[in-house]
Scaffold this motif. Structure first.
Motif, PDB file in Angstrom:
ATOM      1  N   SER A   1      -2.606  -4.261   7.050  1.00 16.86           N
ATOM      2  CA  SER A   1      -1.816  -3.091   6.692  1.00 16.86           C
ATOM      3  C   SER A   1      -2.723  -1.855   6.662  1.00 16.86           C
ATOM      4  CB  SER A   1      -1.147  -3.316   5.346  1.00 16.86           C
ATOM      5  OG  SER A   1      -2.106  -3.747   4.399  1.00 16.86           O
TER       6      SER A   1
ATOM      7  N   ASN B   1      -3.284   0.690   4.882  1.00 20.58           N
ATOM      8  CA  ASN B   1      -3.517   1.385   3.620  1.00 20.58           C
ATOM      9  C   ASN B   1      -4.969   1.217   3.189  1.00 20.58           C
ATOM     10  OD1 ASN B   1      -2.296  -1.417   3.383  1.00 20.58           O
ATOM     11  ND2 ASN B   1      -3.423  -1.224   1.450  1.00 20.58           N
TER      12      ASN B   1
ATOM     13  N   SER C   1       1.191  -1.050   0.784  1.00 20.76           N
ATOM     14  CA  SER C   1       1.207  -1.009   2.249  1.00 20.76           C
ATOM     15  C   SER C   1       2.059   0.172   2.717  1.00 20.76           C
ATOM     16  CB  SER C   1       1.793  -2.307   2.807  1.00 20.76           C
ATOM     17  OG  SER C   1       0.946  -3.386   2.497  1.00 20.76           O
TER      18      SER C   1
ATOM     19  N   HIS D   1      -3.246  -6.305  -5.534  1.00 21.53           N
ATOM     20  CA  HIS D   1      -2.809  -5.481  -4.414  1.00 21.53           C
ATOM     21  C   HIS D   1      -1.851  -4.429  -4.903  1.00 21.53           C
ATOM     22  CE1 HIS D   1      -3.158  -7.783  -0.352  1.00 21.53           C
ATOM     23  NE2 HIS D   1      -4.327  -7.524  -0.873  1.00 21.53           N
TER      24      HIS D   1
END
Ligand code: AMP
Ligand code: MG
Length: 373
Positions: free
Chosen positions: A145, A147, A153, A261
């Motif tokens: 992803s 990010n 994300s 996350h």
């Protein structure tokens, strides 16, 4: 580094722009691009120096392997040591689509791409820009992803720009993504297929195609169970990089699932229970916080939005519309970052089909803080 942001119409892709992006990949550079799940940060998967740039741009731990994106089934054969019969069945059923398969890798794949593992994660994304970029570059594209590590994300190019501006040469803006949470990951290297990350493709869908049982990584189940005991106060795991599953001693198999996350800047707490009780509890919690001068955000649904009294109330969609809930989740977490709220309270969304995937992401974002009412 100047980051070029190019708008592309997925239904009418400008060839010159696409060729420019493909050339960057071929030369070992990074390009962010849309997939149907979230935006990816891509580099040539078979060149260690290119892969390494992904880790540097994201600030990603080097032991967290990347997913290799392919545009045709034969690409899988070129990087897998062996292709189990399940892989063919699942590819026929779900590729291109939001399913990542873990298989044994061959020597074509450098250890940098797989975080030193002997297995490789492979997916064929269902997005015309992603598929054209892979095919035009002539490379297989490693893409996590897009990010910064630890942030939600990106589901729009503007999210990528916020995290990656000045760090990568190009972002392809294909508009908002369709699914909004990352692919389901299934491990095909053990005797029984095992889901390592829940997503749009569910256990039931996988079992229907394979005509056999699919397991779910006990580490994932432990992280769900870690907070399901009834509690009046928030159930809080110790702060730090590792959350949930570690506390129970069960490590998720996918290295990335072990990290905290998707963390918004504000403290996020989920409230779980009957709708009326949840609204009452959240209003009570908001009021208490506001009395101490804090600014509070609430993640509600279309049905409950008008029932909250808070500084900011955002609807994630209609409760029946699981697809909308998944699609809006990360965008809302990012919006609350911009609003600089001090705390966020969210309803919980154990919806019938994608509930496991949605709650998996939300629990992580909340650092597993849940209040059961
Ligand atoms: P992202 O692309 O940011 O969604 O992250 C990729 C996810 O796939 C992470 O959770 C990784 O740990 C996981 N992954 C990638 N390769 C493997 C592998 N060979 N074995 C297990 N998990 C993997
Ligand atoms: Mg990621």
């Amino acid at each position: 580094m100047q980051t070029k942001i190019i708008k592309l119409d997925p239904n009418n892709i400008d060839n010159t722009a696409l060729c420019e992006a493909a050339a960057i990949i071929r030369e070992g550079g990074l390009v962010a691009f849309p997939t149907e799940t979230v935006y990816g940060l891509g580099a040539d998967a078979l060149h260690s120096e290119a892969s390494k740039k992904i880790y540097a741009a994201k600030g990603r731990p080097s032991d967290n392997p990347l997913i290799v994106h392919i545009s045709s089934y034969k690409d899988l054969l070129s990087i897998a040591k062996e292709v189990p019969p399940e892989a063919k069945k699942l590819a026929d059923a779900f590729w291109p689509g939001p399913l990542t398969m873990i298989v044994w890798k061959n020597d074509n794949v450098p250890p940098e791409t797989t975080g030193g593992m002997d297995t490789v994660a492979v997916r064929m994304p269902n997005h015309p820009i992603a598929l054209r970029l892979i095919a035009e570059s002539g490379c297989l594209i490693a893409a996590p992803s897009a990010n910064t590590s630890g942030k939600p994300s990106p589901t729009e190019a503007s999210h990528v720009a916020l995290d990656m501006n000045g760090r990568i040469p190009m972002i392809l803006d294909g508009g908002p993504v369709g699914i909004g949470i990352e692919s389901t990951i299934i491990d095909l290297t053990e005797a029984k297929p095992m889901i390592l990350r829940p997503g749009y493709i569910t256990k039931d869908m996988l079992e229907a195609v394979l005509e056999k049982e699919v397991e779910i990584d006990p580490g994932i189940l432990a992280s769900e169970a870690a907070c399901t005991h009834p509690l009046e106060a928030a159930c809080t795991h110790p702060p730090g990089d590792i959350t949930g599953p570690e506390a129970s001693g069960l490590k998720p198999k996918a290295p990335g699932m072990r990290y905290k996350h998707y963390a918004p800047k504000a403290d996020l707490v989920l409230v779980d229970g009957e709708a009326g009780d949840v609204v009452a509890k959240i209003n009570e919690l908001v009021q208490k916080k506001q009395e101490t001068g804090q600014k509070i955000g609430v993640i509600a649904t279309d049905e409950t939005k008008s029932l909250y009294q808070s500084d900011y109330v955002v609807s994630i969609g209609a409760r029946q519309d699981e697809d909308a809930i998944a699609r809006h989740l990360y965008k809302i977490l990012r919006e609350f970052d911009d609003l600089n709220v001090d705390a966020i309270y969210s309803e919980s969304f154990s919806t019938p089909r994608m509930g496991q995937a949605i709650m998996n992401r939300l629990l992580k974002a909340a650092g597993h803080q849940v209040i059961h009412v």
